[in-house]
Design an enzyme around this catalytic site. Structure first.
Site, mmCIF file in Angstrom:
data_model
loop_
_atom_site.group_PDB
_atom_site.id
_atom_site.type_symbol
_atom_site.label_atom_id
_atom_site.label_comp_id
_atom_site.label_asym_id
_atom_site.label_seq_id
_atom_site.Cartn_x
_atom_site.Cartn_y
_atom_site.Cartn_z
ATOM 1 N N LYS A 119 -32.133 -42.480 -3.225
ATOM 2 C CA LYS A 119 -33.122 -41.688 -2.491
ATOM 3 C C LYS A 119 -32.410 -40.631 -1.667
ATOM 4 C CE LYS A 119 -36.409 -41.852 1.333
ATOM 5 N NZ LYS A 119 -36.912 -42.625 2.481
ATOM 6 N N TYR A 134 -28.485 -40.156 3.296
ATOM 7 C CA TYR A 134 -28.820 -39.035 4.174
ATOM 8 C C TYR A 134 -27.557 -38.530 4.861
ATOM 9 C CZ TYR A 134 -33.766 -40.425 3.790
ATOM 10 O OH TYR A 134 -35.023 -40.726 3.332
#
EC number: 4.1.2.13
Length: 306
Positions: free
Chosen positions: A204, A171
């Site tokens: 992810k 992220y």
């Protein structure tokens, strides 16, 4: 073992048989078994955002057993959570679903413009609990990225030696990245590539927007005609950024969305060649029957049944 699973395993030729076995266990479990696609239920949000914000909408979720049962009943490929939650359920549900130990976490009690997660468990814990792998969050763009990259390098080395799969939550955020930039196509593809370079088996990231954050990147996107107009285009580019699609890339569900909006997004993820979803709040904050239907609709979309 299907040809598709064998093909994906062939991309990880540097790994030992234990790691390949655990990666196969994930791909061969649940409703999507054998397809090379996956839907994972992650429940680390209580640590990250607080229990009321996470479970207040569906109080059954205060009990970790609720989440692992939801993952099993809906047919997820795996269930991921921090140490404490897995310690509650690992014995009672041993062997029923692949488990992933999230070994670093952060909280929202202290605001910091240099985000970093703390190590909260270790490889020995993952082995003790019978996990197939570890999960780890990095924040590319953070002033603390050096520490995170070094921590996951060591954790990944030990995990692979022990035959575990490495899943990296990547992220991008930090003082020099705008809020809009956190999901920009150039930033998301860069964050995914960093995770691949750090040795992740499964990556992810968030679904990207068409915004381009970095002026130097914008010039290349324009000159080379890299397509970013549709979500499917952008997903295709993110997958390409991970060694030409030779690493498994899955996408988060993000903030709470209506079912129609969420399934439309999932359809675009599938069209773009995404390997699956890792969906938490959008699943477990709904009533259980609704959660199961949603997760199975997501799985069927990735399987090409919708």
């Amino acid at each position: 073992m299907t040809p598709r699973v064998r093909e994906i395993l062939s991309w990880y030729g540097a790994d030992n048989p234990g790691t390949l076995t655990n990666l196969a266990r994930i791909m061969n479990h649940g409703r999507l078994a054998g397809t090379g696609k996956m839907v994972i239920l992650p429940v680390d949000q209580g640590f990250e955002h607080g229990p009321a914000r996470t479970f207040g909408m569906n109080p059954d979720g205060y009990d970790p057993a609720y989440h692992v049962q939801l993952a099993i009943e809906s047919g997820c490929n795996a269930y991921a959570a921090p140490l404490g939650a897995l310690e509650v359920v690992a014995r009672d549900f041993a062997g029923e679903i692949p488990l992933i130990l999230k070994i670093n976490n952060s909280d929202t009690l202290y605001g910091d413009k240099r985000p970093i997660s703390a190590l909260t468990s270790y490889i020995d814990d993952a082995l003790r609990l019978g996990c197939v792998g570890i999960g780890f969050t990095i924040y590319p763009g953070s002033g603390e990225r050096k520490h995170m990259y070094e921590e996951i390098a060591e954790a990944s080395r030990l995990a692979k030696q022990a035959g575990l799969v490495v899943v990296i939550w990547s992220y991008a955020r930090g003082e020099q990245i705008s809020k809009e930039g956190e999901t920009a196509i150039d930033v998301i593809s860069y964050a995914a590539h960093i995770a691949a370079q750090l040795g992740a088996h499964i990556i992810k990231v968030k679904p990207p927007s068409s915004h381009i954050e970095q002026p130097a990147a914008a010039k290349v996107y324009q000159e080379q005609g890299i397509k970013v107009a549709t979500m499917a285009d952008r997903i295709r580019h993110v997958v390409q950024a991970c060694f030409a699609g030779k690493r498994i890339v899955i996408f988060s569900g993000g903030d709470s969305k209506t079912t129609d909006v969420l399934l439309k997004e999932v359809s675009e993820l599938a069209q773009g060649g995404g390997f699956g979803s890792i969906m938490g709040r959008n699943a477990f904050q709904r009533p259980k029957a609704e959660s199961i239907k949603l997760l199975q609709d997501v799985m069927d979309t990735f399987a090409g049944k919708k």
